[in-house]
Scaffold this motif. Structure first.
Motif, PDB file in Angstrom:
ATOM      1  N   LEU A  83       0.834 -10.318   3.694  1.00 52.03           N
ATOM      2  CA  LEU A  83       1.096  -9.067   3.123  1.00 52.03           C
ATOM      3  C   LEU A  83       2.370  -8.920   2.696  1.00 52.03           C
ATOM      4  O   LEU A  83       3.509  -8.826   3.519  1.00 52.03           O
ATOM      5  CB  LEU A  83       0.905  -7.781   4.213  1.00 52.03           C
ATOM      6  CG  LEU A  83       1.035  -6.400   3.931  1.00 52.03           C
ATOM      7  CD1 LEU A  83      -0.013  -6.068   2.547  1.00 52.03           C
ATOM      8  CD2 LEU A  83       0.836  -5.550   5.044  1.00 52.03           C
ATOM      9  N   THR A  84       2.772  -8.696   1.467  1.00 48.40           N
ATOM     10  CA  THR A  84       4.123  -8.664   0.782  1.00 48.40           C
ATOM     11  C   THR A  84       3.945  -7.973  -0.479  1.00 48.40           C
ATOM     12  O   THR A  84       2.841  -7.747  -1.160  1.00 48.40           O
ATOM     13  CB  THR A  84       4.541 -10.069   0.550  1.00 48.40           C
ATOM     14  OG1 THR A  84       3.548 -10.897  -0.326  1.00 48.40           O
ATOM     15  CG2 THR A  84       4.932 -10.936   1.610  1.00 48.40           C
ATOM     16  N   VAL A 144       2.432  -1.035   7.924  1.00 47.79           N
ATOM     17  CA  VAL A 144       2.692   0.115   7.287  1.00 47.79           C
ATOM     18  C   VAL A 144       3.136  -0.622   5.905  1.00 47.79           C
ATOM     19  O   VAL A 144       4.422  -1.022   5.674  1.00 47.79           O
ATOM     20  CB  VAL A 144       3.482   1.061   7.730  1.00 47.79           C
ATOM     21  CG1 VAL A 144       3.862   2.067   6.661  1.00 47.79           C
ATOM     22  CG2 VAL A 144       3.131   1.576   9.126  1.00 47.79           C
ATOM     23  N   TYR A 145       2.365  -0.637   4.870  1.00 53.39           N
ATOM     24  CA  TYR A 145       2.677  -1.705   3.681  1.00 53.39           C
ATOM     25  C   TYR A 145       3.655  -0.856   3.050  1.00 53.39           C
ATOM     26  O   TYR A 145       4.621  -1.591   2.255  1.00 53.39           O
ATOM     27  CB  TYR A 145       1.475  -1.818   2.817  1.00 53.39           C
ATOM     28  CG  TYR A 145       0.440  -0.563   2.244  1.00 53.39           C
ATOM     29  CD1 TYR A 145       1.028  -0.093   1.056  1.00 53.39           C
ATOM     30  CD2 TYR A 145      -0.628  -0.239   3.036  1.00 53.39           C
ATOM     31  CE1 TYR A 145       0.290   0.918   0.544  1.00 53.39           C
ATOM     32  CE2 TYR A 145      -1.145   0.781   2.456  1.00 53.39           C
ATOM     33  CZ  TYR A 145      -0.963   1.437   1.159  1.00 53.39           C
ATOM     34  OH  TYR A 145      -1.529   2.469   0.892  1.00 53.39           O
ATOM     35  N   LEU A 146       3.892   0.343   2.923  1.00 56.33           N
ATOM     36  CA  LEU A 146       4.914   1.176   2.128  1.00 56.33           C
ATOM     37  C   LEU A 146       6.287   0.585   2.640  1.00 56.33           C
ATOM     38  O   LEU A 146       7.106   0.913   1.908  1.00 56.33           O
ATOM     39  CB  LEU A 146       4.834   2.675   2.171  1.00 56.33           C
ATOM     40  CG  LEU A 146       3.461   3.057   1.469  1.00 56.33           C
ATOM     41  CD1 LEU A 146       3.447   4.567   1.601  1.00 56.33           C
ATOM     42  CD2 LEU A 146       3.423   2.851   0.005  1.00 56.33           C
ATOM     43  N   VAL A 171      -4.779   5.366   2.453  1.00 52.57           N
ATOM     44  CA  VAL A 171      -3.807   6.233   1.833  1.00 52.57           C
ATOM     45  C   VAL A 171      -2.741   6.768   2.685  1.00 52.57           C
ATOM     46  O   VAL A 171      -1.729   7.332   1.823  1.00 52.57           O
ATOM     47  CB  VAL A 171      -4.621   7.252   0.793  1.00 52.57           C
ATOM     48  CG1 VAL A 171      -5.311   6.585  -0.303  1.00 52.57           C
ATOM     49  CG2 VAL A 171      -5.305   8.286   1.777  1.00 52.57           C
ATOM     50  N   ASP A 172      -2.653   6.682   3.877  1.00 50.73           N
ATOM     51  CA  ASP A 172      -1.606   7.039   4.523  1.00 50.73           C
ATOM     52  C   ASP A 172      -0.585   5.713   4.845  1.00 50.73           C
ATOM     53  O   ASP A 172       0.416   6.153   5.569  1.00 50.73           O
ATOM     54  CB  ASP A 172      -2.020   7.407   6.219  1.00 50.73           C
ATOM     55  CG  ASP A 172      -2.474   6.368   7.002  1.00 50.73           C
ATOM     56  OD1 ASP A 172      -2.910   5.010   6.317  1.00 50.73           O
ATOM     57  OD2 ASP A 172      -2.979   6.285   8.004  1.00 50.73           O
ATOM     58  N   GLY A 173      -0.900   4.834   3.977  1.00 52.64           N
ATOM     59  CA  GLY A 173       0.189   3.751   4.052  1.00 52.64           C
ATOM     60  C   GLY A 173       0.069   2.573   4.927  1.00 52.64           C
ATOM     61  O   GLY A 173       0.801   1.725   5.107  1.00 52.64           O
ATOM     62  N   THR A 174      -1.143   2.735   5.743  1.00 50.76           N
ATOM     63  CA  THR A 174      -1.376   1.523   6.822  1.00 50.76           C
ATOM     64  C   THR A 174      -2.621   0.646   6.155  1.00 50.76           C
ATOM     65  O   THR A 174      -3.281   0.936   5.463  1.00 50.76           O
ATOM     66  CB  THR A 174      -1.996   2.352   7.866  1.00 50.76           C
ATOM     67  OG1 THR A 174      -3.325   3.042   7.636  1.00 50.76           O
ATOM     68  CG2 THR A 174      -1.325   3.328   8.730  1.00 50.76           C
ATOM     69  N   PHE A 175      -2.088  -0.745   6.678  1.00 55.62           N
ATOM     70  CA  PHE A 175      -2.709  -1.898   6.305  1.00 55.62           C
ATOM     71  C   PHE A 175      -3.555  -2.344   7.811  1.00 55.62           C
ATOM     72  O   PHE A 175      -2.912  -2.610   8.726  1.00 55.62           O
ATOM     73  CB  PHE A 175      -2.020  -2.914   5.674  1.00 55.62           C
ATOM     74  CG  PHE A 175      -2.530  -4.307   5.599  1.00 55.62           C
ATOM     75  CD1 PHE A 175      -2.928  -4.482   4.325  1.00 55.62           C
ATOM     76  CD2 PHE A 175      -2.463  -5.004   6.699  1.00 55.62           C
ATOM     77  CE1 PHE A 175      -3.563  -5.693   4.291  1.00 55.62           C
ATOM     78  CE2 PHE A 175      -3.221  -6.451   6.384  1.00 55.62           C
ATOM     79  CZ  PHE A 175      -3.694  -6.809   5.222  1.00 55.62           C
ATOM     80  N   HIS A 176      -4.864  -2.492   7.657  1.00 52.69           N
ATOM     81  CA  HIS A 176      -5.650  -3.015   8.790  1.00 52.69           C
ATOM     82  C   HIS A 176      -6.303  -4.371   8.370  1.00 52.69           C
ATOM     83  O   HIS A 176      -6.942  -4.258   7.284  1.00 52.69           O
ATOM     84  CB  HIS A 176      -6.598  -2.035   9.177  1.00 52.69           C
ATOM     85  CG  HIS A 176      -6.039  -0.648   9.495  1.00 52.69           C
ATOM     86  ND1 HIS A 176      -5.706   0.045  10.674  1.00 52.69           N
ATOM     87  CD2 HIS A 176      -5.633   0.269   8.314  1.00 52.69           C
ATOM     88  CE1 HIS A 176      -5.127   1.005  10.573  1.00 52.69           C
ATOM     89  NE2 HIS A 176      -5.063   1.375   9.217  1.00 52.69           N
ATOM     90  N   LYS A 177      -6.091  -5.332   9.383  1.00 53.75           N
ATOM     91  CA  LYS A 177      -7.031  -6.492   9.113  1.00 53.75           C
ATOM     92  C   LYS A 177      -7.682  -6.894  10.490  1.00 53.75           C
ATOM     93  O   LYS A 177      -7.280  -6.708  11.445  1.00 53.75           O
ATOM     94  CB  LYS A 177      -6.238  -7.670   8.713  1.00 53.75           C
ATOM     95  CG  LYS A 177      -7.102  -8.975   8.648  1.00 53.75           C
ATOM     96  CD  LYS A 177      -6.045 -10.166   8.318  1.00 53.75           C
ATOM     97  CE  LYS A 177      -6.959 -11.544   8.434  1.00 53.75           C
ATOM     98  NZ  LYS A 177      -6.033 -12.803   8.027  1.00 53.75           N
ATOM     99  N   SER A 232      -0.508  12.518   1.598  1.00 54.38           N
ATOM    100  CA  SER A 232       0.798  12.800   2.013  1.00 54.38           C
ATOM    101  C   SER A 232       2.040  11.961   1.416  1.00 54.38           C
ATOM    102  O   SER A 232       2.835  12.308   1.378  1.00 54.38           O
ATOM    103  CB  SER A 232       0.908  13.228   3.487  1.00 54.38           C
ATOM    104  OG  SER A 232       0.918  12.317   4.263  1.00 54.38           O
ATOM    105  N   LYS A 233       1.210  10.614   1.547  1.00 55.97           N
ATOM    106  CA  LYS A 233       2.322   9.671   0.878  1.00 55.97           C
ATOM    107  C   LYS A 233       2.275   9.491  -0.669  1.00 55.97           C
ATOM    108  O   LYS A 233       2.898   8.771  -1.174  1.00 55.97           O
ATOM    109  CB  LYS A 233       1.748   8.329   1.359  1.00 55.97           C
ATOM    110  CG  LYS A 233       1.668   8.055   2.883  1.00 55.97           C
ATOM    111  CD  LYS A 233       3.163   8.041   3.563  1.00 55.97           C
ATOM    112  CE  LYS A 233       3.138   7.678   5.066  1.00 55.97           C
ATOM    113  NZ  LYS A 233       4.551   7.841   5.798  1.00 55.97           N
ATOM    114  N   GLY A 234       1.704  10.326  -1.455  1.00 56.65           N
ATOM    115  CA  GLY A 234       1.618  10.548  -2.621  1.00 56.65           C
ATOM    116  C   GLY A 234       0.719   9.315  -3.325  1.00 56.65           C
ATOM    117  O   GLY A 234       1.147   9.104  -4.607  1.00 56.65           O
ATOM    118  N   ILE A 235      -0.178   9.102  -2.742  1.00 60.65           N
ATOM    119  CA  ILE A 235      -0.850   7.711  -3.213  1.00 60.65           C
ATOM    120  C   ILE A 235      -2.209   8.490  -3.942  1.00 60.65           C
ATOM    121  O   ILE A 235      -3.031   9.142  -3.029  1.00 60.65           O
ATOM    122  CB  ILE A 235      -1.200   6.652  -2.308  1.00 60.65           C
ATOM    123  CG1 ILE A 235      -0.020   6.239  -1.541  1.00 60.65           C
ATOM    124  CG2 ILE A 235      -2.177   6.029  -2.734  1.00 60.65           C
ATOM    125  CD1 ILE A 235      -0.392   5.101  -0.604  1.00 60.65           C
TER     126      ILE A 235
END
Length: 343
Positions: free
Chosen positions: A34-35, A334-336, A312-318, A3-6
Motif C-alpha cells: 500500500l503506497t 489509513v491510506y490518506l 471513504v473514511d480513509g481506511t484500508f482493510h485487507k 467527511s474526508k472529502g472523498i
C-alpha cells in the motif's frame, strides 16, 4: 461524500491500484504494498466528482465536481500524466449536454454514462462516438465494462432490468436492440462483471439478494443472500478467476460468496421447513468481515484468498479467508496518511 472529502473510489481493471476522486484533487494508490503513487492536488485538477484509470498506464479519465471544480461536470477529460508540460496533460476533452455521472475505460473503448444515456467511443487514437444507448434514469451511473472481454452492461428501460452489449459484434449505426435480462423487481443498486465478461452479478435497492447470471446462456446460475433486512449495497466484485464474489453494504459488513463451488456457501438450518418458502433456499456467504457501518467502501479481491476494502473514511482493510469460512485481518491502514494531508 465522506467527511474526508472523498467523492468516489474505484479499483483499476486488475485490482492492483485504486483511485480516489476528492474535494482536494486526485490520489492513486498501489494495493500491494500500500503506497501512494500519484497525487494531483486541487491547484492542478480542482475537485473531482469521479475518476478512472486505464490499467496501470498514464491515462486517466477525470470529471469535475465538488466544491472547487476546475473542470466542467458535463465533460470528460483524458489526462496523460506522462506529459512533461502541464499545459499538455489534458489530451482530450469530450463535452455533453448533461452532467457525466460515471466513466469507464478499456484499452480500445471509452464509456461515458449520463443519467439517461450511455455513450461508447473509440479510444485512445482518433476518438469517435460509436454507439449511444438509452437507459432508465440512472443517477448512480451504474455501468460496467469487462476489462479483458467485450461485454458492456447498464440498466435497461424497465425497472430492475439490465441491457447487455457485445462491443465486438455490435456495429456503429446498427438498429438491433441490446439483449435484456430482467434481474430484479426493484431498481438496481449494483452491477459487476467478471474479468472476461461472461458472468454478471446484480443487486437491487432492497439489497438482500445478489443474483449471478451466465451471459452466454442468459440464465441465472446462483442466488446469494446478503442478509434478511434491507441494505444499500455499495460494491460487488468478482475474483480474478470468477470463483468468488464479494459485496459491501451500509451495514458495515463485507460478505464473501463462492460462485463456482457453491456448496462452500452457508445454508440455513431451516432448509427443510417448507412453509418458510424461498427465504431459506438462498445461499449465504461463506465468510465476512466488518468495516465502519454506513461508511461507503469499494471492495475487490487481492492476491490469494484476500479481499481488500477501501473506505471513504480513509481506511484500508485487507482480510484473508479460507474456504471453510475463516476470515482474518492481515492489514489495516489509513491510506490518506500515506501522502499529503487532505486539504
Amino acid at each position: 461524500m465522506s467527511s474526508k472529502g472523498i467523492f468516489s473510489i474505484s479499483f483499476n481493471q486488475d485490482h492492483g491500484c485504486f483511485i480516489c476522486a476528492t474535494d482536494s484533487g486526485l490520489r492513486i494508490y498501489n494495493v500491494e504494498p500500500l503506497t501512494q503513487k500519484l497525487y494531483l492536488n486541487h491547484d492542478t485538477v480542482g475537485s473531482l466528482a469521479c475518476a478512472e484509470m486505464l490499467f496501470r498506464t498514464n491515462l486517466l479519465a477525470l470529471v469535475g465536481g465538488g466544491s472547487f471544480p476546475r473542470f466542467d461536470e458535463k465533460a470528460v477529460l483524458i489526462w496523460d500524466d506522462s506529459q512533461k508540460d502541464p499545459a499538455k496533460k489534458v489530451v482530450l476533452e469530450i463535452t455533453f449536454a448533461q452532467p457525466v455521472v460515471a466513466v469507464k475505460m478499456k484499452r480500445e473503448r471509452l464509456v461515458v454514462v449520463l443519467r439517461n444515456q450511455v455513450h461508447v467511443f473509440s479510444f485512445p487514437n482518433k476518438p469517435q462516438k460509436l454507439f449511444t444507448f438509452g437507459t432508465r434514469d440512472n443517477p448512480k451511473g451504474l455501468c460496467e465494462v469487462s476489462g479483458f472481454g467485450q461485454t458492456l452492461v447498464f440498466p435497461g428501460h424497465k425497472c430492475g432490468s439490465i441491457q447487455i452489449v457485445d462491443l465486438e459484434t455490435t456495429q456503429p449505426g446498427q438498429s438491433s436492440s441490446p439483449i435484456t435480462i430482467n434481474a430484479h423487481q426493484n431498481d438496481l443498486a449494483c452491477l459487476a462483471l467478471n474479468q472476461n465478461g461472461t458472468l454478471l452479478a446484480t443487486a437491487s435497492k432492497k439489497g438482500t439478494l445478489i443474483r449471478v447470471f451466465d451471459l452466454v446462456t442468459k440464465k441465472q446460475v446462483v442466488e446469494l443472500r446478503r442478509g434478511a433486512d434491507t441494505a444499500m449495497l455499495y460494491c460487488i466484485s468478482f475474483s480474478h478467476d470468477s470463483a468468488f464474489l464479494c459485496a459491501s453494504s451500509d451495514k458495515g459488513t463485507v460478505h464473501i460468496f463462492a460462485v463456482k463451488e457453491t456448496h462452500l456457501n452457508k445454508r440455513s438450518s431451516f432448509k427443510q421447513m417448507g412453509f418458510l418458502g424461498t427465504y431459506v433456499e438462498s445461499q449465504w456467504g461463506l465468510a465476512s468481515f466488518t468495516v465502519a457501518a454506513e461508511c461507503a467502501c469499494a471492495c475487490a479481491f487481492g492476491p490469494g484468498h484476500s479481499v481488500i476494502a477501501v473506505c471513504v473514511d480513509g481506511t484500508f482493510h485487507k482480510y484473508v479467508f479460507t474456504t471453510d469460512g475463516n476470515c482474518n485481518r492481515e492489514a489495516y491502514d489509513v491510506y490518506l496518511d500515506l501522502g499529503d494531508d487532505m486539504e
